[in-house]
Design a protein around this motif. Structure first.
Motif, PDB file in Angstrom:
ATOM      1  N   ARG A  20      -1.670  15.112  -1.542  1.00 22.91           N
ATOM      2  CA  ARG A  20      -2.532  14.102  -2.144  1.00 22.91           C
ATOM      3  C   ARG A  20      -1.706  12.910  -2.595  1.00 22.91           C
ATOM      4  N   GLU A  21      -2.396  11.852  -2.913  1.00 23.12           N
ATOM      5  CA  GLU A  21      -1.722  10.679  -3.460  1.00 23.12           C
ATOM      6  C   GLU A  21      -1.381  10.913  -4.925  1.00 23.12           C
ATOM      7  N   ARG A  44       3.168   4.597  -6.458  1.00 26.35           N
ATOM      8  CA  ARG A  44       2.032   5.248  -5.798  1.00 26.35           C
ATOM      9  C   ARG A  44       2.516   5.746  -4.438  1.00 26.35           C
ATOM     10  N   PRO A  46      -6.834  11.042  -5.941  1.00 29.11           N
ATOM     11  CA  PRO A  46      -5.434  10.937  -6.357  1.00 29.11           C
ATOM     12  C   PRO A  46      -5.177  11.679  -7.669  1.00 29.11           C
ATOM     13  N   LYS A  96       0.119  11.592   0.256  1.00 33.07           N
ATOM     14  CA  LYS A  96      -0.882  11.608   1.316  1.00 33.07           C
ATOM     15  C   LYS A  96      -2.111  10.840   0.868  1.00 33.07           C
ATOM     16  N   PRO A  97      -2.435   9.725   1.520  1.00 32.70           N
ATOM     17  CA  PRO A  97      -3.579   8.923   1.085  1.00 32.70           C
ATOM     18  C   PRO A  97      -4.903   9.598   1.427  1.00 32.70           C
ATOM     19  N   GLY A  98      -5.966   9.127   0.789  1.00 31.14           N
ATOM     20  CA  GLY A  98      -7.274   9.714   0.987  1.00 31.14           C
ATOM     21  C   GLY A  98      -7.520  10.819  -0.035  1.00 31.14           C
ATOM     22  N   ALA A 129       0.833  -1.194   0.000  1.00 24.31           N
ATOM     23  CA  ALA A 129       0.000   0.000   0.000  1.00 24.31           C
ATOM     24  C   ALA A 129       0.867   1.243   0.000  1.00 24.31           C
ATOM     25  N   PRO A 130       0.325   2.380  -0.469  1.00 22.83           N
ATOM     26  CA  PRO A 130       1.077   3.627  -0.462  1.00 22.83           C
ATOM     27  C   PRO A 130       1.307   4.115   0.958  1.00 22.83           C
ATOM     28  N   GLN A 131       2.396   4.855   1.180  1.00 21.44           N
ATOM     29  CA  GLN A 131       2.690   5.429   2.476  1.00 21.44           C
ATOM     30  C   GLN A 131       3.036   6.894   2.288  1.00 21.44           C
ATOM     31  N   ALA A 132       2.535   7.724   3.191  1.00 20.25           N
ATOM     32  CA  ALA A 132       2.764   9.158   3.064  1.00 20.25           C
ATOM     33  C   ALA A 132       4.236   9.509   3.184  1.00 20.25           C
TER      34      ALA A 132
END
Length: 314
Positions: free
Chosen positions: A90-91, A56, A64, A59-61, A30-33
């Protein structure tokens, strides 16, 4: 249309720093900030039967930002200052289209084919809505994605772009071909001609850009192979071919669009960005002074501020 020389295409690829220094990283969950442009691992996804490479991070959420790359470019061709600038809020999703760099499959010879792979990747990542940023060839693909999947594209940024049948878009421009013929040592200094003007200020910005572009030293994206440039040039030719009512399709792209151009873009002539703004129903145009095809790399801070303002509107 025939490409003038495979050597020139590979020189251009090398010019953007697209040499693989090591094998791509394995996929992560998963993506990480905390991940940045320099540390984002290359992951892979099966997109409609084709294994596509992507990164990817950010910042998740929220919505994107999916970024569509230029001619013979790969994921390491983006300016880290811009990708990391967006990632703070943002992602960000970078990817190689089919047949490019770390992605498998055949390179499509049409913009529509490239858009199909891009849509398949976004769907495979379970992204329901995205903002799109396309640069040069990527901007044509982003237009097509917004046209085919209006449900998927929320807002669109087109950089160094042009419409179907645009001026000088049925082939590589004579100015661009002349740049490719010139010797450059090191090879990536070609981008000082392609993306920047000859002025001292623009060239200084260009050298700062090259320094940022070279910063990632490990797990870089592989170099493009010799099949990429001819297929992408065929896509340019099909897109840019003169036709009646060439710009009529733009009326169907109803998303808010930000068009960005250099004042003296010699790859996709600046007048084409004006044509986009005049024909898109909801578009605004920014032209940066004393700038060529890489205007956003000459003015990264200004571009980020203006792009964020545009993207953060409801």
């Amino acid at each position: 249309m025939k490409f003038a020389s495979t050597v020139r295409s590979l020189a251009f690829a090398a010019a953007a720093g697209w040499l693989a220094l090591s094998a791509p990283a394995q996929a992560v969950a998963a993506p990480q900030a905390s991940i940045t442009h320099q540390t984002a691992p290359t992951q892979y996804v099966d997109a409609a039967g084709v294994k596509l490479a992507y990164r990817r991070f950010g910042k998740p959420g929220g919505v994107p930002l999916v970024m569509f790359q230029h001619f013979v470019g790969n994921m390491d061709s983006w300016d880290p200052k811009i990708t990391d600038g967006f990632a703070r809020e943002r992602e960000v999703i970078l990817f190689d289209n089919a047949g490019v760099a770390a992605s498998q499959g055949e390179v499509p010879a049409t913009v529509e084919g490239m858009a199909g792979h891009a849509i398949a990747l976004i769907d495979a990542l379970n992204v329901k809505q995205a903002d799109l940023l396309g640069f040069s060839l990527g901007s044509l693909v982003a237009q097509q994605v917004a046209l085919q999947r209006p449900d998927l594209a929320r807002r669109v940024i087109l950089v160094g772009s042009g419409p179907r049948g645009g001026e000088g878009m049925a082939s590589l421009t004579p100015e661009f071909l002349d740049m490719l013929k010139k010797p450059h040592d090191p090879a990536d200094e070609l981008l000082l001609d392609v993306f920047f003007t000859p002025s001292a200020a623009s060239q200084q910005a260009g050298r700062a850009f090259l320094s940022r572009l070279r910063a990632r030293q490990t797990q870089r994206d592989p170099d493009v192979n010799d099949k990429v440039a001819p297929a992408q040039i065929a896509a340019f030719a099909a897109w840019g071919a003169p036709r009646a009512d060439a710009a009529a399709y733009l009326k169907q792209i109803r998303q808010p669009v930000l068009v960005i151009s250099g004042s003296r873009d010699l790859v996709h002539y600046t007048v084409n960005s004006f044509t986009l703004q005049q024909n898109l129903p909801n578009a605004q145009l920014i032209i940066y002074p004393d700038s060529n095809h890489g205007a956003i790399y000459q003015y990264p801070d200004l571009f980020l501020a203006q792009a964020r303002l545009f993207l953060n509107q409801p």
